[in-house]
Write a protein that holds these residues in place. Structure first.
Motif, PDB file in Angstrom:
ATOM      1  N   LEU A 219       0.823  -1.207   0.000  1.00  0.00           N
ATOM      2  CA  LEU A 219       0.000   0.000   0.000  1.00  0.00           C
ATOM      3  C   LEU A 219       0.860   1.262   0.000  1.00  0.00           C
ATOM      4  CD1 LEU A 219      -2.790  -1.059   2.531  1.00  0.00           C
ATOM      5  CD2 LEU A 219      -3.099  -0.608   0.090  1.00  0.00           C
ATOM      6  N   ASN A 220       1.910   1.263   0.808  1.00  0.00           N
ATOM      7  CA  ASN A 220       2.749   2.462   0.934  1.00  0.00           C
ATOM      8  C   ASN A 220       3.621   2.705  -0.295  1.00  0.00           C
ATOM      9  OD1 ASN A 220       1.792   3.112   3.499  1.00  0.00           O
ATOM     10  ND2 ASN A 220       3.336   1.852   4.524  1.00  0.00           N
ATOM     11  N   THR A 221       3.914   1.641  -1.034  1.00  0.00           N
ATOM     12  CA  THR A 221       4.756   1.786  -2.217  1.00  0.00           C
ATOM     13  C   THR A 221       3.943   2.023  -3.477  1.00  0.00           C
ATOM     14  OG1 THR A 221       6.437   0.329  -1.264  1.00  0.00           O
ATOM     15  CG2 THR A 221       6.506   0.652  -3.652  1.00  0.00           C
ATOM     16  N   GLU A 222       2.918   1.208  -3.690  1.00  0.00           N
ATOM     17  CA  GLU A 222       2.188   1.230  -4.957  1.00  0.00           C
ATOM     18  C   GLU A 222       0.871   1.999  -4.914  1.00  0.00           C
ATOM     19  OE1 GLU A 222       2.042   1.330  -8.113  1.00  0.00           O
ATOM     20  OE2 GLU A 222       2.354  -0.769  -8.682  1.00  0.00           O
ATOM     21  N   ILE A 223       0.155   1.936  -3.818  1.00  0.00           N
ATOM     22  CA  ILE A 223      -1.215   2.453  -3.816  1.00  0.00           C
ATOM     23  C   ILE A 223      -1.329   3.864  -3.237  1.00  0.00           C
ATOM     24  CG2 ILE A 223      -3.579   1.995  -3.087  1.00  0.00           C
ATOM     25  CD1 ILE A 223      -2.354  -0.017  -5.107  1.00  0.00           C
ATOM     26  N   ARG A 224      -0.889   4.080  -2.039  1.00  0.00           N
ATOM     27  CA  ARG A 224      -1.198   5.345  -1.343  1.00  0.00           C
ATOM     28  C   ARG A 224      -0.581   6.598  -1.958  1.00  0.00           C
ATOM     29  NH1 ARG A 224      -0.610   2.239   4.335  1.00  0.00           N
ATOM     30  NH2 ARG A 224      -2.810   1.648   4.611  1.00  0.00           N
ATOM     31  N   PRO A 225       0.683   6.604  -2.360  1.00  0.00           N
ATOM     32  CA  PRO A 225       1.246   7.871  -2.868  1.00  0.00           C
ATOM     33  C   PRO A 225       0.488   8.443  -4.065  1.00  0.00           C
ATOM     34  CG  PRO A 225       3.001   6.320  -2.357  1.00  0.00           C
ATOM     35  CD  PRO A 225       1.719   5.549  -2.265  1.00  0.00           C
ATOM     36  N   GLY A 226       0.328   7.653  -5.116  1.00  0.00           N
ATOM     37  CA  GLY A 226      -0.367   8.150  -6.301  1.00  0.00           C
ATOM     38  C   GLY A 226      -1.819   8.469  -6.027  1.00  0.00           C
ATOM     39  N   LEU A 227      -2.432   7.670  -5.160  1.00  0.00           N
ATOM     40  CA  LEU A 227      -3.828   7.916  -4.818  1.00  0.00           C
ATOM     41  C   LEU A 227      -3.974   9.245  -4.094  1.00  0.00           C
ATOM     42  CD1 LEU A 227      -6.499   6.432  -5.188  1.00  0.00           C
ATOM     43  CD2 LEU A 227      -6.170   5.364  -2.951  1.00  0.00           C
ATOM     44  N   GLU A 228      -3.008   9.569  -3.265  1.00  0.00           N
ATOM     45  CA  GLU A 228      -3.024  10.866  -2.569  1.00  0.00           C
ATOM     46  C   GLU A 228      -2.854  12.011  -3.552  1.00  0.00           C
ATOM     47  OE1 GLU A 228      -0.050  10.578   0.441  1.00  0.00           O
ATOM     48  OE2 GLU A 228      -1.216   9.166   1.676  1.00  0.00           O
ATOM     49  N   TYR A 229      -2.024  11.821  -4.590  1.00  0.00           N
ATOM     50  CA  TYR A 229      -1.875  12.855  -5.619  1.00  0.00           C
ATOM     51  C   TYR A 229      -3.214  13.106  -6.316  1.00  0.00           C
ATOM     52  CZ  TYR A 229       3.129  11.691  -5.171  1.00  0.00           C
ATOM     53  OH  TYR A 229       4.403  11.449  -4.711  1.00  0.00           O
ATOM     54  N   LEU A 230      -3.908  12.029  -6.639  1.00  0.00           N
ATOM     55  CA  LEU A 230      -5.192  12.167  -7.323  1.00  0.00           C
ATOM     56  C   LEU A 230      -6.226  12.844  -6.431  1.00  0.00           C
ATOM     57  CD1 LEU A 230      -5.525   8.798  -9.277  1.00  0.00           C
ATOM     58  CD2 LEU A 230      -5.531  11.090 -10.251  1.00  0.00           C
ATOM     59  N   ARG A 231      -6.293  12.428  -5.191  1.00  0.00           N
ATOM     60  CA  ARG A 231      -7.275  13.011  -4.273  1.00  0.00           C
ATOM     61  C   ARG A 231      -6.988  14.473  -4.002  1.00  0.00           C
ATOM     62  NH1 ARG A 231      -7.607   7.627  -0.358  1.00  0.00           N
ATOM     63  NH2 ARG A 231      -9.212   6.548  -1.607  1.00  0.00           N
ATOM     64  N   ALA A 232      -5.717  14.829  -3.913  1.00  0.00           N
ATOM     65  CA  ALA A 232      -5.349  16.235  -3.716  1.00  0.00           C
ATOM     66  C   ALA A 232      -5.789  17.086  -4.901  1.00  0.00           C
ATOM     67  CB  ALA A 232      -3.845  16.360  -3.507  1.00  0.00           C
ATOM     68  N   ALA A 233      -5.864  16.459  -6.082  1.00  0.00           N
ATOM     69  CA  ALA A 233      -6.296  17.174  -7.287  1.00  0.00           C
ATOM     70  C   ALA A 233      -7.811  17.160  -7.458  1.00  0.00           C
ATOM     71  CB  ALA A 233      -5.638  16.556  -8.514  1.00  0.00           C
ATOM     72  N   GLY A 234      -8.520  16.493  -6.535  1.00  0.00           N
ATOM     73  CA  GLY A 234      -9.979  16.491  -6.589  1.00  0.00           C
ATOM     74  C   GLY A 234     -10.596  15.261  -7.203  1.00  0.00           C
ATOM     75  N   PHE A 235      -9.816  14.195  -7.403  1.00  0.00           N
ATOM     76  CA  PHE A 235     -10.342  12.962  -7.986  1.00  0.00           C
ATOM     77  C   PHE A 235     -10.359  11.855  -6.934  1.00  0.00           C
ATOM     78  CE2 PHE A 235      -8.081  15.320 -11.304  1.00  0.00           C
ATOM     79  CZ  PHE A 235      -9.126  15.556 -12.197  1.00  0.00           C
ATOM     80  N   ASN A 236     -11.392  11.020  -7.000  1.00  0.00           N
ATOM     81  CA  ASN A 236     -11.526   9.926  -6.037  1.00  0.00           C
ATOM     82  C   ASN A 236     -11.854   8.640  -6.795  1.00  0.00           C
ATOM     83  OD1 ASN A 236     -11.632   8.651  -3.505  1.00  0.00           O
ATOM     84  ND2 ASN A 236     -13.850   8.934  -3.394  1.00  0.00           N
ATOM     85  N   PRO A 237     -10.860   8.015  -7.394  1.00  0.00           N
ATOM     86  CA  PRO A 237     -11.120   6.854  -8.246  1.00  0.00           C
ATOM     87  C   PRO A 237     -11.675   5.663  -7.475  1.00  0.00           C
ATOM     88  CG  PRO A 237      -8.769   7.137  -7.875  1.00  0.00           C
ATOM     89  CD  PRO A 237      -9.432   8.353  -7.336  1.00  0.00           C
ATOM     90  N   THR A 238     -12.613   4.971  -8.109  1.00  0.00           N
ATOM     91  CA  THR A 238     -13.198   3.760  -7.523  1.00  0.00           C
ATOM     92  C   THR A 238     -12.912   2.526  -8.376  1.00  0.00           C
ATOM     93  OG1 THR A 238     -15.311   4.224  -8.619  1.00  0.00           O
ATOM     94  CG2 THR A 238     -15.050   5.021  -6.358  1.00  0.00           C
ATOM     95  N   SER A 239     -12.192   2.704  -9.481  1.00  0.00           N
ATOM     96  CA  SER A 239     -11.797   1.572 -10.331  1.00  0.00           C
ATOM     97  C   SER A 239     -10.277   1.498 -10.375  1.00  0.00           C
ATOM     98  CB  SER A 239     -12.367   1.732 -11.744  1.00  0.00           C
ATOM     99  OG  SER A 239     -11.921   2.931 -12.337  1.00  0.00           O
ATOM    100  N   TYR A 240      -9.760   0.276 -10.468  1.00  0.00           N
ATOM    101  CA  TYR A 240      -8.315   0.070 -10.450  1.00  0.00           C
ATOM    102  C   TYR A 240      -7.930  -0.922 -11.544  1.00  0.00           C
ATOM    103  CZ  TYR A 240      -3.611  -0.855  -8.649  1.00  0.00           C
ATOM    104  OH  TYR A 240      -2.243  -0.974  -8.511  1.00  0.00           O
TER     105      TYR A 240
END
Length: 269
Positions: free
Chosen positions: A110-131
């Motif tokens: 999670l800390n390597t692959e999932i959380r960093p990029g997901l935080e970038y997206l959420r900070a930009a206003g996106f909340n993806p539900t598909s992976y």
């Protein structure tokens, strides 16, 4: 050896599907197409979007985010989203989920692959539900971890042709790939068929696959990478825009509906 085993399993399903014809069932719902595009070709996707818009086609853009998004990238993604497209997630480093889980455990993954990029997206206003699994690599454990993070659909990779050590193994037309057709209630784990130039899928083959989706009332799931104006160069991977234009034109003429990936789990049974 794994490729040979997978191919053997595929042959069993292939001949089973040959004997099944569900196109005569007049009670089936309208068929559709779920297009998706992977990696970080934001500007190329944005420039290509008018081809989709001409045929009212929606798509899911599975974005990998190794760094925070620029203001220009955010603006383009917002425009795509406002046009009805979906911004999905494709990981931070495009890593191998199996190896990451084995070597680093769930938290390390999670800390390597999932959380960093997901935080970038959420900070930009996106909340993806598909992976979309990078490289199609995943395990049941990876799926469990991702579903616990709130993703509702997880997309794997299917290919019409494969080779082993550079030797061609098979090329099977898309209409004979049962896993790339979504039916309501299929579950969160799905496969989409690669349609980049390297897949060598002909226009006739893709039309036959679209006709099958129409006749069976299912959703054909397809994916590519970078939009290309001509054949890919040695260092490029992607689909030719002319091929995609033909695909969406045919889908529209056949009366197929376009879906984003996150819309699929909500289809009524």
């Amino acid at each position: 050896m794994r490729e040979i085993i997978r191919f053997a399993h595929f042959l069993v399903l292939f001949f089973f599907v040959l004997g099944c014809d569900s196109s005569r069932d007049s009670t089936r719902r309208q068929g559709g197409v779920a297009l998706s595009f992977d990696d970080h070709f934001i500007e190329e996707w944005y420039q290509f979007a008018p081809v989709l818009a001409r045929y009212h086609a929606k798509a899911t853009f599975f974005l990998s985010c190794p760094t925070p998004l620029s203001q220009k990238e955010v603006a383009m993604l917002r425009t795509l989203q406002q046009a009805g497209h979906e911004v999905g997630y494709h990981g931070t480093i495009h890593g191998n989920a199996t190896l990451l889980l084995r070597n680093e455990g769930a938290e390390g993954y999670l800390n390597t692959e999932i959380r960093p990029g997901l935080e970038y997206l959420r900070a930009a206003g996106f909340n993806p539900t598909s992976y979309a699994h990078p490289g199609g690599n995943h395990t049941a454990r990876a799926d469990s971890v991702l579903l616990a993070q709130g993703f509702t659909i997880l997309r794997d990779v299917a290919k019409a042709e494969r080779s082993i050590y550079g030797l061609p193994l098979y090329h099977i037309p898309p209409k004979y790939h049962p896993f790339v057709y979504y039916s309501a209630g299929s579950g969160p784990g799905v496969d989409a068929l690669l349609i980049d130039a390297e897949a060598n899928i002909s226009r006739n083959e893709i039309r036959e696959a679209l006709v099958k989706a129409r006749d069976t009332g299912t959703v054909l799931m397809l994916f590519g990478h970078k939009p290309l104006h001509s054949a890919p160069k040695p260092d490029e991977y992607g689909f030719q825009i002319s091929f995609m234009r033909y695909l969406v034109e045919q889908a529209d003429s056949l009366g197929l509906r376009f879906y984003t990936m996150s819309e699929l789990p909500a289809l009524p049974r």
